[in-house]
Design a protein around this motif. Structure first.
Motif, PDB file in Angstrom:
ATOM      1  N   ASN A  29       0.848  -1.194   0.000  1.00  0.00           N
ATOM      2  CA  ASN A  29       0.000   0.000   0.000  1.00  0.00           C
ATOM      3  C   ASN A  29       0.886   1.248   0.000  1.00  0.00           C
ATOM      4  O   ASN A  29       1.742   1.413   0.881  1.00  0.00           O
TER       5      ASN A  29
ATOM      6  N   ILE B 145       0.385   4.421   0.595  1.00  0.00           N
ATOM      7  CA  ILE B 145       0.290   5.381   1.710  1.00  0.00           C
ATOM      8  C   ILE B 145       0.984   4.820   2.957  1.00  0.00           C
ATOM      9  O   ILE B 145       1.708   5.536   3.659  1.00  0.00           O
ATOM     10  N   LYS B 146       0.781   3.532   3.202  1.00  0.00           N
ATOM     11  CA  LYS B 146       1.514   2.890   4.302  1.00  0.00           C
ATOM     12  C   LYS B 146       3.011   2.924   4.025  1.00  0.00           C
ATOM     13  O   LYS B 146       3.821   3.164   4.922  1.00  0.00           O
TER      14      LYS B 146
ATOM     15  N   LYS C 280       4.858   9.462  -9.410  1.00  0.00           N
ATOM     16  CA  LYS C 280       4.031   8.380  -9.938  1.00  0.00           C
ATOM     17  C   LYS C 280       3.932   8.421 -11.467  1.00  0.00           C
ATOM     18  O   LYS C 280       2.973   7.898 -12.040  1.00  0.00           O
TER      19      LYS C 280
ATOM     20  N   ASP D 240      -1.998  -7.542  -4.165  1.00  0.00           N
ATOM     21  CA  ASP D 240      -2.059  -6.157  -4.678  1.00  0.00           C
ATOM     22  C   ASP D 240      -3.487  -5.905  -5.146  1.00  0.00           C
ATOM     23  O   ASP D 240      -3.729  -5.686  -6.238  1.00  0.00           O
TER      24      ASP D 240
ATOM     25  N   GLU E 122      -6.293   3.780  -7.276  1.00  0.00           N
ATOM     26  CA  GLU E 122      -5.473   4.473  -6.283  1.00  0.00           C
ATOM     27  C   GLU E 122      -4.804   5.746  -6.819  1.00  0.00           C
ATOM     28  O   GLU E 122      -4.105   6.439  -6.081  1.00  0.00           O
ATOM     29  N   HIS E 123      -5.028   6.039  -8.122  1.00  0.00           N
ATOM     30  CA  HIS E 123      -4.444   7.256  -8.699  1.00  0.00           C
ATOM     31  C   HIS E 123      -5.502   8.305  -9.021  1.00  0.00           C
ATOM     32  O   HIS E 123      -5.212   9.275  -9.725  1.00  0.00           O
TER      33      HIS E 123
ATOM     34  N   ALA F 133      -6.755  10.796  -5.654  1.00  0.00           N
ATOM     35  CA  ALA F 133      -7.309   9.652  -4.932  1.00  0.00           C
ATOM     36  C   ALA F 133      -7.214   9.932  -3.439  1.00  0.00           C
ATOM     37  O   ALA F 133      -6.335  10.673  -2.993  1.00  0.00           O
TER      38      ALA F 133
ATOM     39  N   PRO G   5      -6.045   9.147   0.142  1.00  0.00           N
ATOM     40  CA  PRO G   5      -4.883   8.357   0.588  1.00  0.00           C
ATOM     41  C   PRO G   5      -5.240   7.296   1.623  1.00  0.00           C
ATOM     42  O   PRO G   5      -5.030   7.470   2.821  1.00  0.00           O
ATOM     43  N   LEU G   6      -5.787   6.194   1.136  1.00  0.00           N
ATOM     44  CA  LEU G   6      -6.228   5.125   2.033  1.00  0.00           C
ATOM     45  C   LEU G   6      -5.078   4.201   2.412  1.00  0.00           C
ATOM     46  O   LEU G   6      -4.370   3.689   1.551  1.00  0.00           O
ATOM     47  N   GLU G   7      -4.932   3.967   3.706  1.00  0.00           N
ATOM     48  CA  GLU G   7      -3.883   3.040   4.158  1.00  0.00           C
ATOM     49  C   GLU G   7      -4.351   1.595   4.089  1.00  0.00           C
ATOM     50  O   GLU G   7      -3.555   0.672   4.003  1.00  0.00           O
ATOM     51  N   THR G   8      -5.669   1.397   4.170  1.00  0.00           N
ATOM     52  CA  THR G   8      -6.190   0.047   4.068  1.00  0.00           C
ATOM     53  C   THR G   8      -7.371   0.023   3.117  1.00  0.00           C
ATOM     54  O   THR G   8      -8.346   0.748   3.319  1.00  0.00           O
ATOM     55  N   VAL G   9      -7.240  -0.748   2.048  1.00  0.00           N
ATOM     56  CA  VAL G   9      -8.384  -1.011   1.189  1.00  0.00           C
ATOM     57  C   VAL G   9      -8.924  -2.359   1.649  1.00  0.00           C
ATOM     58  O   VAL G   9      -8.320  -3.396   1.410  1.00  0.00           O
TER      59      VAL G   9
END
Lengths: 301, 301
Positions: A184, A186-187, A204, B89, B206-207, B222, B224-228
């Protein structure tokens, strides 16, 4: 304010799906210096070349008011040469050859008057060399380090030492994931920030760039390019434009850095429009401001 | 203003690297309707389910004020069921099973009073069915079509007919490249626009997302999610949030659409935080506005 740029100077032989070029001017220090010259008044470049470097390349750097008194020209040696082929989806390139030549013995000795430079851009070179440069600097205010997957892979410990000592690290998304060992993004960014640098930029490519720092995130769009002619040097041009703008602004805060990211993106977008440094040579202030404004318009709600 | 949503209603069995769920509410019409209900006052949903659909699912839709008088419940039949596993992923998922069940004979007959709906969202279903819906509409002002790689692959001609007739097409980046047979995303977008729809949205996961139309481009960041947690339904939630906002605004221009893209992105970002429709259920106006503002702050220079 003066900006010291240290990195590689090279001849690139590049083949893209559109065209190819042989022995064209390249190297991280070259792209970084030219790109930053549009903003910083006093750009000093440290690097090494052979006696085959060529007057036209010296002249181009001088035309951009880059101080090349720190560019060592070694008689009887050849300039670092690199060859690669880009695949159809230009995100992948296959290396054809890497002839280090004079660059193999590169020992970046910073001239006395350049050691006081408040701004430093460490172009992509071996982390051990970046550390040597950091050791010599006496009055650093802000330092930027660019790197690549190769160094994460083979000299990770040295790279971690560099990251601890610089103000900002700039890497691309796959490198960030590789460095943090985390899928991930962001992580991965959070983990990389914990390694030491105060700010982080993740490039990116065709998806823009992310800036992290001060507990904030900034997302910059990519320029909608219909043709990427040659991606070589885009990352260096980004780093140069970014650091050059910060040097000129002489202000270290998130708001200024956001603009710097857009100027860096603008320079990168010019870079990929032509081979070698041609895309970022002889740009006018208007061309740069217009592209900056196009970037702003792209994401303005 | 009323919005008609037509699409699939399904039970999803989903396994992610984090957790798994069995027979959870899903389907394009479901996500689209719930997401759009936060904006449009009058959302009507047309779809088909079996007698196993379950009162709690009916109740959830009613709680979101979705008019389900056009949701056919066929006795003795089972609801469309879909099973998949996401890889590490989470951009790649492997289908485990597709039991069309009652959906195999789905013939979208639009109730008389719904044919006059000015706004239409064609969720991702077979293009031939989307065409049948378009044939029945009498007072369309703005129509949105979502689709997927499968239809580009096996029913391209029907899909091209749909694209010619709708106002806006929403697809993801790999689908745009596939539809246009073009590696460069911006060139692909241009080619897709030439196929007929006036506006185009390309989702980049994610972009972020890109909006094209009126000769302009808008780039949305996007979140900024640390967990999807589970990506299922994110694209549908985006389309629902987008079209719902446009319906409420009742204004068709690029500026309004930019905001709609951000609201769509906000709903998609909520969606992936939980399994099934849980992430987009029972959101407050404040939660949605806060996320919208976070999106705006992300790319503001």
């Amino acid at each position: 304010m003066s900006l010291l740029v240290v990195g590689s100077v090279a001849f690139d032989s590049v083949e893209t799906p559109i065209d190819k070029i042989d022995k064209a001017l390249g190297g991280s220090a070259t792209f970084c210096s030219v790109a930053s010259s549009y903003f910083a008044d006093d750009v000093k470049m440290v690097g090494v070349v052979g006696d085959d470097f060529g007057d036209e390349n010296i002249q181009m750097l001088k035309n951009h008011k880059v101080d090349i008194s720190g560019l060592e020209i070694v008689e009887g040696e050849k300039t670092f040469s690199y060859g690669c082929v880009y695949r159809d989806d230009m995100n992948i390139r296959d290396t054809l050859f890497t002839d280090l030549n004079v660059f193999e013995k590169f020992d970046p000795v910073i001239p006395e008057e350049m050691k006081k430079s408040p701004f430093l851009l460490l172009g992509n070179i071996m982390p051990a060399l970046q550390l040597k440069v950091l050791d010599q600097m006496t009055d650093l205010k802000f330092s930027v380090c660019d790197t690549m997957n190769l160094w994460i892979d083979i000299t990770r410990d040295d790279l971690l030492k560099v990251i601890k000592r610089v103000s900002l690290l700039v890497i691309n998304d796959s490198e960030a994931k590789m460095l943090a060992n985390e899928d991930n993004l962001i992580k991965a960014a959070k983990k990389v920030m914990e390694m030491g640098s105060e700010y982080l930029i993740i490039k990116k490519g065709e998806h823009g760039a992310l800036l992290f720092g001060e507990g904030k995130i900034f997302s910059a769009p990519a320029y909608p390019l219909e043709t990427v002619f040659d991606p070589t040097g885009a990352g260096d041009s980004f780093a140069g434009g970014f650091t050059g703008y910060l040097t000129k602004a002489d202000k270290i805060d998130f708001g200024t850095m956001k603009k710097a990211v857009i100027y860096g993106s603008a320079l990168a977008s010019f870079c990929v429009e032509k081979f070698s440094t041609k895309g970022i040579e002889n740009k006018t202030k208007d061309e740069i401001e217009n592209r900056f404004n196009e970037f702003i318009a792209l994401s303005r709600v």
